[in-house]
Write an enzyme that holds these catalytic residues in place. Structure first.
Site, PDB file in Angstrom:
ATOM      1  N   SER A  83       0.863  -1.182   0.000  1.00 18.74           N
ATOM      2  CA  SER A  83       0.000   0.000   0.000  1.00 18.74           C
ATOM      3  C   SER A  83       0.897   1.229   0.000  1.00 18.74           C
ATOM      4  O   SER A  83       2.035   1.167   0.493  1.00 18.74           O
ATOM      5  CB  SER A  83      -0.860  -0.011   1.263  1.00 18.74           C
ATOM      6  OG  SER A  83      -1.346   1.281   1.536  1.00 18.74           O
ATOM      7  N   TYR A  97      -0.898  -1.033  10.004  1.00 16.91           N
ATOM      8  CA  TYR A  97      -1.097  -1.410   8.590  1.00 16.91           C
ATOM      9  C   TYR A  97       0.136  -1.058   7.755  1.00 16.91           C
ATOM     10  O   TYR A  97       0.592  -1.848   6.922  1.00 16.91           O
ATOM     11  CB  TYR A  97      -2.345  -0.676   8.110  1.00 16.91           C
ATOM     12  CG  TYR A  97      -2.754  -0.880   6.681  1.00 16.91           C
ATOM     13  CD1 TYR A  97      -3.428  -2.021   6.283  1.00 16.91           C
ATOM     14  CD2 TYR A  97      -2.516   0.110   5.722  1.00 16.91           C
ATOM     15  CE1 TYR A  97      -3.843  -2.186   4.972  1.00 16.91           C
ATOM     16  CE2 TYR A  97      -2.934  -0.038   4.413  1.00 16.91           C
ATOM     17  CZ  TYR A  97      -3.590  -1.189   4.044  1.00 16.91           C
ATOM     18  OH  TYR A  97      -3.994  -1.348   2.743  1.00 16.91           O
ATOM     19  N   LYS A 109       2.414  -3.620   5.689  1.00 17.97           N
ATOM     20  CA  LYS A 109       2.547  -3.472   4.233  1.00 17.97           C
ATOM     21  C   LYS A 109       3.999  -3.260   3.815  1.00 17.97           C
ATOM     22  O   LYS A 109       4.418  -3.749   2.765  1.00 17.97           O
ATOM     23  CB  LYS A 109       1.668  -2.322   3.746  1.00 17.97           C
ATOM     24  CG  LYS A 109       0.169  -2.620   3.813  1.00 17.97           C
ATOM     25  CD  LYS A 109      -0.196  -3.892   3.072  1.00 17.97           C
ATOM     26  CE  LYS A 109      -1.626  -3.930   2.591  1.00 17.97           C
ATOM     27  NZ  LYS A 109      -1.956  -5.240   1.975  1.00 17.97           N
TER      28      LYS A 109
HETATM   29  P1  NAI Z   1     -11.753  -5.489   0.778  1.00 18.10           P
HETATM   30  O1  NAI Z   1     -12.050  -5.349   2.232  1.00 18.10           O
HETATM   31  O2  NAI Z   1     -12.860  -5.287  -0.185  1.00 18.10           O
HETATM   32  O3  NAI Z   1     -11.108  -6.904   0.457  1.00 18.10           O
HETATM   33  C1  NAI Z   1     -10.325  -7.628   1.365  1.00 18.10           C
HETATM   34  C2  NAI Z   1     -10.836  -9.046   1.369  1.00 18.10           C
HETATM   35  O4  NAI Z   1      -9.980  -9.847   2.200  1.00 18.10           O
HETATM   36  C3  NAI Z   1     -12.246  -9.162   1.935  1.00 18.10           C
HETATM   37  O5  NAI Z   1     -13.089  -9.833   1.017  1.00 18.10           O
HETATM   38  C4  NAI Z   1     -12.058  -9.937   3.226  1.00 18.10           C
HETATM   39  O6  NAI Z   1     -13.161 -10.759   3.569  1.00 18.10           O
HETATM   40  C5  NAI Z   1     -10.807 -10.732   2.950  1.00 18.10           C
HETATM   41  N1  NAI Z   1     -10.090 -11.121   4.163  1.00 18.10           N
HETATM   42  C6  NAI Z   1      -9.859 -10.361   5.247  1.00 18.10           C
HETATM   43  N2  NAI Z   1      -9.184 -11.048   6.165  1.00 18.10           N
HETATM   44  C7  NAI Z   1      -8.983 -12.296   5.654  1.00 18.10           C
HETATM   45  C8  NAI Z   1      -8.330 -13.451   6.133  1.00 18.10           C
HETATM   46  N3  NAI Z   1      -7.754 -13.474   7.337  1.00 18.10           N
HETATM   47  N4  NAI Z   1      -8.287 -14.538   5.344  1.00 18.10           N
HETATM   48  C9  NAI Z   1      -8.875 -14.531   4.108  1.00 18.10           C
HETATM   49  N5  NAI Z   1      -9.524 -13.444   3.621  1.00 18.10           N
HETATM   50  C10 NAI Z   1      -9.569 -12.354   4.376  1.00 18.10           C
HETATM   51  O7  NAI Z   1     -10.567  -4.469   0.482  1.00 18.10           O
HETATM   52  P2  NAI Z   1      -9.728  -4.175  -0.859  1.00 18.10           P
HETATM   53  O8  NAI Z   1      -9.655  -2.716  -0.986  1.00 18.10           O
HETATM   54  O9  NAI Z   1     -10.216  -4.984  -1.986  1.00 18.10           O
HETATM   55  O10 NAI Z   1      -8.277  -4.666  -0.401  1.00 18.10           O
HETATM   56  C11 NAI Z   1      -7.552  -5.695  -1.045  1.00 18.10           C
HETATM   57  C12 NAI Z   1      -6.078  -5.531  -0.709  1.00 18.10           C
HETATM   58  O11 NAI Z   1      -5.594  -4.311  -1.253  1.00 18.10           O
HETATM   59  C13 NAI Z   1      -5.785  -5.459   0.793  1.00 18.10           C
HETATM   60  O12 NAI Z   1      -4.591  -6.143   1.069  1.00 18.10           O
HETATM   61  C14 NAI Z   1      -5.618  -3.977   1.034  1.00 18.10           C
HETATM   62  O13 NAI Z   1      -4.837  -3.711   2.179  1.00 18.10           O
HETATM   63  C15 NAI Z   1      -4.932  -3.565  -0.255  1.00 18.10           C
HETATM   64  N6  NAI Z   1      -5.028  -2.144  -0.547  1.00 18.10           N
HETATM   65  C16 NAI Z   1      -6.215  -1.590  -0.955  1.00 18.10           C
HETATM   66  C17 NAI Z   1      -6.267  -0.240  -1.251  1.00 18.10           C
HETATM   67  C18 NAI Z   1      -7.497   0.404  -1.785  1.00 18.10           C
HETATM   68  O14 NAI Z   1      -7.422   1.600  -2.169  1.00 18.10           O
HETATM   69  N7  NAI Z   1      -8.637  -0.295  -1.854  1.00 18.10           N
HETATM   70  C19 NAI Z   1      -5.116   0.634  -1.031  1.00 18.10           C
HETATM   71  C20 NAI Z   1      -3.911  -0.052  -0.676  1.00 18.10           C
HETATM   72  C21 NAI Z   1      -3.894  -1.395  -0.432  1.00 18.10           C
END
Ligand code: NAI
Length: 304
Positions: free
Chosen positions: A153, A166, A170
Site C-alpha cells: 500500500s 497497517y 505493508k
Molecule cells: P476489501 O475489504 O474489499 O477486500 C479484502 C478481502 O480480504 C475481503 O473480502 C475480506 O473478507 C478478505 N479477508 C480479510 N481477512 C482475511 C483473512 N484473514 N483470510 C482470508 N480473507 C480475508 O478491500 P480491498 O480494498 O479490496 O483490499 C484488497 C487488498 O488491497 C488489501 O490487502 C488492502 O490492504 C490492499 N489495498 C487496498 C487499497 C485500496 O485503495 N482499496 C489501497 C492499498 C492497499
C-alpha cells in the site's frame, strides 16, 4: 501484441470474495486460469466470517464458463493458509500463481494503538502473505515456475496517518516480496508487489464519491493478471496502480557523502543537506494522499 493468457495455470487469490481480490479472480479466470477463491467472509475489521462471499465469486466464474473452487480459511492461520494451497492441489492438481490480497483495517493513531490491533493486522497482511507463500513455495520450486503478486500500500511505502500497524505490515510485505524475487530467480519464480488505489469497502468512507467512481477495482486487475502471466518476466518490482494509471515505484539512494575520517555529529550536521539529496528522480511522494493525487492528475480526473 500477443494475448495474455493463463491457460492451464492454477491461481490462488486470497481475499477474493470482494473488492480487488474478486476482480483479480474474475479476470484471471477469464484468461484461462483455474482459480481458488479464498475469502474468510468477515467484515472490514476482520471480525466474523462466512462462506457466502467466496461462493458468490465462484458462481460468477463458473457461470461465465471458467473453473473455480472456494476456500473459506483465514490466511492469518498457518493451517488455514496451507489449506488454501491444498484446495488448488486437490481441485486442479497444481499451483502456479499466488495473489496475496486478503486484508483488513484497524486504523487508529499510534497513541491509541493496542496490542490486539497490532497483532491482527500484522497477522492478516504480513503473516498471511508468508503463510500462503510458504505452503506454495515447495510446489513452485519443484516445478521450476511460479508467479507471486503481493499487495502492499502507499501507506507501507510512504506512511499514512492512523495506520502505523497497517503501514508496518505493508512495508514488511514489500521487503518479503523483494527477497522472494532474489531467492526465486533461479527457480523461475517471479515475485512483484502492487500498491493499489481502488474503491472498495476499505476506502468507501475515506475518499470522495466522485473519486471512488473513477477508481473502480477492475482497473487494478489487468496489471495483476499481466504480472501473474508467463509473458511477464520482471521480478522484484513495486507498482503504483489505480483507475487505469500504473507506474513503477523504486527505492532510490542518493549520491551520498563519504567522509575521509570518522565523522562527528557536527560533521553530519554540516553536510546534512548533501546527505539528504537524492538527485534527479522523477517524483517524490510523501504520503498516500500524494500517491492518490498523482493518479488523479495523471488521469485528468475532476473530482472537485
Ligand atoms: P476489501 O475489504 O474489499 O477486500 C479484502 C478481502 O480480504 C475481503 O473480502 C475480506 O473478507 C478478505 N479477508 C480479510 N481477512 C482475511 C483473512 N484473514 N483470510 C482470508 N480473507 C480475508 O478491500 P480491498 O480494498 O479490496 O483490499 C484488497 C487488498 O488491497 C488489501 O490487502 C488492502 O490492504 C490492499 N489495498 C487496498 C487499497 C485500496 O485503495 N482499496 C489501497 C492499498 C492497499
Amino acid at each position: 501484441m500477443s494475448n495474455i493468457d493463463l491457460d492451464g495455470r492454477v491461481a490462488v487469490v486470497t481475499g477474493a470474495g470482494g473488492g480487488l481480490g474478486r476482480e483479480h479472480a474474475l479476470l484471471l479466470a477469464s484468461r484461462g486460469a483455474k482459480v481458488v477463491v479464498n475469502d474468510l467472509g468477515g467484515n472490514r475489521s476482520g471480525e466474523g466470517g462466512g462462506s457466502e462471499m467466496a461462493d458468490l465469486v465462484v458462481n460468477e466464474i463458473t457461470e461465465a464458463g471458467g473453473e473455480a473452487v472456494a476456500n473459506y480459511a483465514s490466511v492469518a492461520d498457518q493451517e488455514g493458509a496451507a489449506s488454501i494451497v491444498q484446495s488448488a492441489l486437490d481441485a486442479f492438481g497444481r499451483v502456479d500463481v499466488i495473489i496475496n490480497n486478503a486484508g483488513i483495517l484497524r486504523d487508529m493513531t499510534f497513541a491509541k494503538l493496542d496490542a490486539a490491533s497490532l497483532d491482527l493486522v500484522l497477522k492478516v497482511h504480513l503473516y498471511g502473505s508468508f503463510y500462503v507463500t510458504m505452503a506454495a513455495w515447495p510446489h513452485l520450486k519443484e516445478q521450476g515456475y511460479g508467479r507471486i503478486v503481493n499487495t502492499t500500500s502507499g501507506s507501507g511505502m510512504y506512511g499514512n496517518f492512523g495506520q502505523s500497524n497497517y503501514a508496518a505490515a505493508k512495508a514488511g510485505i514489500t521487503g518479503f516480496t523483494r527477497t522472494l524475487a532474489h531467492e526465486g530467480r533461479k527457480y523461475g519464480i517471479n515475485a512483484n508487489v502492487i500498491a493499489p488505489i481502488a474503491a472498495s469497502r476499505m476506502t468507501e468512507d475515506i475518499m470522495p464519491p466522485a473519486l471512488l467512481e473513477r477508481l473502480q477495482p477492475e482497473n487494478v486487475s489487468p496489471l495483476v493478471t499481466y504480472l501473474a502471466s508467463e509473458a511477464c518476466t520482471t521480478t522484484g518490482d513495486i507498482f503504483s496502480v489505480g483507475g487505469g494509471y500504473m507506474a513503477r515505484i523504486a527505492i532510490v539512494e542518493g549520491e551520498g557523502v563519504a567522509f575521509d575520517h570518522t565523522p562527528t555529529p557536527e560533521d553530519v550536521a554540516d553536510r546534512f543537506d548533501a546527505i539528504r539529496t537524492i538527485g534527479e528522480y522523477a517524483e517524490f511522494q510523501t504520503g498516500v494522499m500524494e500517491q492518490t493525487g498523482k493518479i488523479v492528475t495523471a488521469l485528468g480526473l475532476d473530482v472537485s
